[in-house]
Design a protein around this motif. Structure first.
Motif, PDB file in Angstrom:
ATOM      1  N   ASP A  72       0.852  -1.193   0.000  1.00  0.00           N
ATOM      2  CA  ASP A  72       0.000   0.000   0.000  1.00  0.00           C
ATOM      3  C   ASP A  72       0.893   1.251   0.000  1.00  0.00           C
ATOM      4  OD1 ASP A  72      -2.038   1.848   0.252  1.00  0.00           O
ATOM      5  OD2 ASP A  72      -2.429   1.396   2.368  1.00  0.00           O
ATOM      6  N   ASP A  77      -3.198   4.494   1.944  1.00  0.00           N
ATOM      7  CA  ASP A  77      -4.628   4.779   2.083  1.00  0.00           C
ATOM      8  C   ASP A  77      -5.453   3.588   2.557  1.00  0.00           C
ATOM      9  OD1 ASP A  77      -4.641   3.202  -0.197  1.00  0.00           O
ATOM     10  OD2 ASP A  77      -5.680   4.676  -1.458  1.00  0.00           O
ATOM     11  N   LEU A  80      -5.887   0.848   0.921  1.00  0.00           N
ATOM     12  CA  LEU A  80      -6.445   0.192  -0.248  1.00  0.00           C
ATOM     13  C   LEU A  80      -5.320  -0.119  -1.221  1.00  0.00           C
ATOM     14  CD1 LEU A  80      -9.412   2.656  -0.781  1.00  0.00           C
ATOM     15  CD2 LEU A  80      -9.570   0.354   0.185  1.00  0.00           C
ATOM     16  N   LEU A  81      -5.491  -1.183  -1.997  1.00  0.00           N
ATOM     17  CA  LEU A  81      -4.490  -1.530  -2.997  1.00  0.00           C
ATOM     18  C   LEU A  81      -5.031  -1.276  -4.394  1.00  0.00           C
ATOM     19  CD1 LEU A  81      -3.050  -4.917  -1.647  1.00  0.00           C
ATOM     20  CD2 LEU A  81      -2.248  -2.583  -1.225  1.00  0.00           C
ATOM     21  N   SER A  82      -4.269  -0.508  -5.151  1.00  0.00           N
ATOM     22  CA  SER A  82      -4.615  -0.282  -6.553  1.00  0.00           C
ATOM     23  C   SER A  82      -3.948  -1.371  -7.388  1.00  0.00           C
ATOM     24  CB  SER A  82      -4.102   1.087  -7.000  1.00  0.00           C
ATOM     25  OG  SER A  82      -2.682   1.079  -7.050  1.00  0.00           O
ATOM     26  N   GLU A  87      -1.999  -0.906  -9.756  1.00  0.00           N
ATOM     27  CA  GLU A  87      -0.622  -0.454  -9.950  1.00  0.00           C
ATOM     28  C   GLU A  87       0.249  -0.803  -8.746  1.00  0.00           C
ATOM     29  OE1 GLU A  87      -3.423   1.583 -12.475  1.00  0.00           O
ATOM     30  OE2 GLU A  87      -3.343   1.589 -10.290  1.00  0.00           O
ATOM     31  N   GLU A  88      -0.279  -0.610  -7.541  1.00  0.00           N
ATOM     32  CA  GLU A  88       0.488  -0.966  -6.341  1.00  0.00           C
ATOM     33  C   GLU A  88       0.762  -2.466  -6.297  1.00  0.00           C
ATOM     34  OE1 GLU A  88      -0.803   2.275  -2.941  1.00  0.00           O
ATOM     35  OE2 GLU A  88      -2.291   0.777  -3.554  1.00  0.00           O
ATOM     36  N   VAL A 125      -8.453  -7.342  -9.155  1.00  0.00           N
ATOM     37  CA  VAL A 125      -9.361  -6.258  -8.788  1.00  0.00           C
ATOM     38  C   VAL A 125     -10.751  -6.531  -9.360  1.00  0.00           C
ATOM     39  CG1 VAL A 125      -9.878  -3.803  -9.097  1.00  0.00           C
ATOM     40  CG2 VAL A 125      -7.567  -4.515  -8.457  1.00  0.00           C
ATOM     41  N   ASP A 145     -13.299  -6.723  -6.329  1.00  0.00           N
ATOM     42  CA  ASP A 145     -13.729  -5.365  -6.009  1.00  0.00           C
ATOM     43  C   ASP A 145     -15.250  -5.308  -5.901  1.00  0.00           C
ATOM     44  OD1 ASP A 145     -13.954  -2.627  -5.660  1.00  0.00           O
ATOM     45  OD2 ASP A 145     -13.559  -2.166  -7.760  1.00  0.00           O
ATOM     46  N   ASP A 159     -14.955   0.418  -6.718  1.00  0.00           N
ATOM     47  CA  ASP A 159     -14.101   1.617  -6.706  1.00  0.00           C
ATOM     48  C   ASP A 159     -12.765   1.424  -7.419  1.00  0.00           C
ATOM     49  OD1 ASP A 159     -12.730   0.053  -4.878  1.00  0.00           O
ATOM     50  OD2 ASP A 159     -12.816   1.515  -3.239  1.00  0.00           O
ATOM     51  N   LEU A 210     -10.332  -0.406  -6.447  1.00  0.00           N
ATOM     52  CA  LEU A 210      -9.293  -0.643  -5.443  1.00  0.00           C
ATOM     53  C   LEU A 210      -9.711  -1.827  -4.582  1.00  0.00           C
ATOM     54  CD1 LEU A 210      -8.925   3.073  -4.337  1.00  0.00           C
ATOM     55  CD2 LEU A 210      -7.390   1.840  -5.879  1.00  0.00           C
ATOM     56  N   SER A 239      -9.727  -3.403  -0.745  1.00  0.00           N
ATOM     57  CA  SER A 239      -9.517  -3.278   0.697  1.00  0.00           C
ATOM     58  C   SER A 239      -9.093  -4.643   1.226  1.00  0.00           C
ATOM     59  CB  SER A 239     -10.811  -2.849   1.392  1.00  0.00           C
ATOM     60  OG  SER A 239     -11.782  -3.883   1.283  1.00  0.00           O
TER      61      SER A 239
END
Length: 159
Positions: A67, A71, A73-75, A77-78, A110, A114, A118, A120, A122
């Motif tokens: 992360d 934040d 949350l994981l995108s 990209e992360e 995701v 997801d 969103d 992202l 959690s």
């Protein structure tokens, strides 16, 4: 964070993104030796077993590392950036996973998990309906032995 949640992210985040680079960096020994090194990384108290608390602590640590913006949350990209064996290709043969493949995997994860739309993930979304530790602890004693750990690695190996 909930125990079940941290346990569920353990396989993907701890084993996939923390221990595999340690194992790959060593470049020595056979499969059993690499599994033993990975096991040692997770067995933080050196007891010879991995407890649920050790598993969860490493999972939480790794989630926080992945992360990047903090934040909670994981995108995609992360996740792709934290993927093991990032960018390790050599001419004439595959040593790692390309940026495109890692990005595709993260995007699929995701898409599958997801639940709020969103874009992202959690911790709760990653963990939904999973109890990884309980599945790995095949004898139900509340700790993972090296044998249980090696059996899990055999089932989840890339082909």
């Amino acid at each position: 964070m909930k125990i079940k949640t941290l346990t569920a992210i353990g396989l993907a985040t701890v084993l996939g993104a923390t221990a595999l680079p340690v194992m790959a960096a060593s470049g020595e020994g056979g499969k059993g030796e690499r599994a033993a090194k990975m096991f040692e990384t997770l067995d933080t108290d050196g007891s010879g077993t991995i407890t649920q608390a050790e598993f969860e602590a490493k999972a939480a640590e790794r989630f926080a590392e992945v992360d990047a913006n903090g934040d909670g949350l994981l995108s995609p990209e992360e996740m792709a950036e934290a993927s093991p064996r990032k960018g390790k290709f050599r001419e004439g043969g595959r040593e790692g996973v390309s940026d495109d493949r890692r990005a595709e995997f993260a995007a699929r994860m995701v898409e599958r998990k997801d639940t709020n739309g969103d874009g992202l993930l959690s911790v709760e979304e990653i963990a939904a309906r999973e109890d990884v530790f309980a599945r790995l602890d095949t004898n139900g004693d509340g700790a993972l032995s090296l044998e249980e750990f090696e059996a899990m690695r055999g089932k989840h190996k890339r082909r």
